[in-house]
Design a protein around this motif. Sequence first.
Motif, PDB file in Angstrom:
ATOM      1  N   MET B   1       0.846  -1.199   0.000  1.00 56.26           N
ATOM      2  CA  MET B   1       0.000   0.000   0.000  1.00 56.26           C
ATOM      3  C   MET B   1       0.881   1.249   0.000  1.00 56.26           C
ATOM      4  SD  MET B   1      -2.944   1.030   2.750  1.00 56.26           S
ATOM      5  CE  MET B   1      -3.741  -0.564   2.557  1.00 56.26           C
ATOM      6  N   LYS B   2       0.702   2.078  -1.022  1.00 55.64           N
ATOM      7  CA  LYS B   2       1.537   3.278  -1.129  1.00 55.64           C
ATOM      8  C   LYS B   2       0.724   4.562  -0.962  1.00 55.64           C
ATOM      9  CE  LYS B   2       4.849   1.246  -4.387  1.00 55.64           C
ATOM     10  NZ  LYS B   2       5.056   1.114  -5.841  1.00 55.64           N
ATOM     11  N   PHE B   3      -0.559   4.495  -1.350  1.00 53.62           N
ATOM     12  CA  PHE B   3      -1.377   5.714  -1.358  1.00 53.62           C
ATOM     13  C   PHE B   3      -2.641   5.521  -0.513  1.00 53.62           C
ATOM     14  CE2 PHE B   3       1.106   5.580  -5.226  1.00 53.62           C
ATOM     15  CZ  PHE B   3       1.672   6.856  -5.257  1.00 53.62           C
ATOM     16  N   CYS B   4      -3.099   6.611   0.072  1.00 50.56           N
ATOM     17  CA  CYS B   4      -4.319   6.577   0.878  1.00 50.56           C
ATOM     18  C   CYS B   4      -5.521   6.400  -0.038  1.00 50.56           C
ATOM     19  CB  CYS B   4      -4.451   7.869   1.685  1.00 50.56           C
ATOM     20  SG  CYS B   4      -5.977   7.944   2.636  1.00 50.56           S
ATOM     21  N   SER B   5      -6.341   5.364   0.227  1.00 45.46           N
ATOM     22  CA  SER B   5      -7.487   5.105  -0.643  1.00 45.46           C
ATOM     23  C   SER B   5      -8.623   6.114  -0.409  1.00 45.46           C
ATOM     24  CB  SER B   5      -7.986   3.674  -0.436  1.00 45.46           C
ATOM     25  OG  SER B   5      -8.270   3.446   0.928  1.00 45.46           O
ATOM     26  N   ARG B  23       0.901   0.410  11.077  1.00 44.96           N
ATOM     27  CA  ARG B  23      -0.219   0.374  10.118  1.00 44.96           C
ATOM     28  C   ARG B  23       0.109   1.360   9.017  1.00 44.96           C
ATOM     29  NH1 ARG B  23      -3.504  -3.574  12.752  1.00 44.96           N
ATOM     30  NH2 ARG B  23      -3.549  -3.078  14.952  1.00 44.96           N
ATOM     31  N   VAL B  35      -5.257  -3.885   7.888  1.00 49.10           N
ATOM     32  CA  VAL B  35      -5.274  -5.051   7.015  1.00 49.10           C
ATOM     33  C   VAL B  35      -5.427  -6.267   7.919  1.00 49.10           C
ATOM     34  CG1 VAL B  35      -4.048  -6.349   5.251  1.00 49.10           C
ATOM     35  CG2 VAL B  35      -3.752  -3.876   5.392  1.00 49.10           C
TER      36      VAL B  35
END
Lengths: 178, 178
Positions: B1-5, B23, B35
């Motif tokens: 995960m690299k970017f805030c959804s 986290r 997750v």
Amino acid sequence: MKFCSHCGHTVAFEIPMGDDRPRHLCHDCGAIHYVNPRVIVGVVPYLGDQILLCKRAIEPRLGLWTLPAGFMENGESSEEGALRECWEEALARVRTDDLYCVYDIPHINQVYLIYRGELTDTDFGPGPESLEVELFHEDEIPWDDMAFPIMTETIQHYFADRKEGIFKLHRGVIERKL
Amino acid sequence: MKFCSHCGHTVAFEIPMGDDRPRHLCHDCGAIHYVNPRVIVGVVPYLGDQILLCKRAIEPRLGLWTLPAGFMENGESSEEGALRECWEEALARVRTDDLYCVYDIPHINQVYLIYRGELTDTDFGPGPESLEVELFHEDEIPWDDMAFPIMTETIQHYFADRKEGIFKLHRGVIERKL
């Protein structure tokens, strides 16, 4: 979900090729973002004919009573998670007997795995998410101040099974209240 | 995960205040991206003294045999999910008897809930994720071509319990092979 967590582009919400339900998918990098039910692990901590309950220090249901339980974490087994939650919420240690209740709550995408475990001692107390932690006999349970119906049902099963002398696995689906 | 959804900003991977493990969190909008383990639901479809297996048409373990199973979806119970997977992978319908196996596989963050269910008829066949679907007697099981150890263990329990005449819940933790 608005943005792709892999590449940062805006996501669409549509049915991917070969699938049968809409998902968040990224037309830029091709990632499909699945969202699945979460597992809540917990325990019925008992000692003699008493069980341990926690008064919640956090929302939802702040100030109401529940069994120690919480979201299962990656990297742990469900039993390890139940023991962890018992420690975090009630600073209590138990020896687990067996898996006791398996409940589905489809409308909030949750699965509950609740164990039964005997307290190893009476050295317990409120963790950061609890206001109070107490042992209760059956006739002392604060039935009107319970946080979650699923925990009320679990406790009812526990005392009924205890009277019968046989603890069986309980399973059920909690439907949305109409 | 690299970017805030939620907001599309770059996420950090660190321990949020009051938490005890790292986290993915967004310093821009404040979102914490948890997750958690995923649930795999499946079924042992049986008819008389035979069970139904699927030869996988997809990776991982393409070409190897398994019980119908897959990721539980939001909005369904674990039993509904098991029936859905049985239909999708084997075009087969079963009447479920009971929850049969509960396994944890902590190193891949999975929980398995496997039911037992009698086929309602012999009108089955390969769904899009299967190459073949077949009924097997115990001595015909392709033990050397099974896709997943957890399914091999489930099938071994099934035939052993069947001989004993009592199906009990099986529970276990599958550890990483060293």
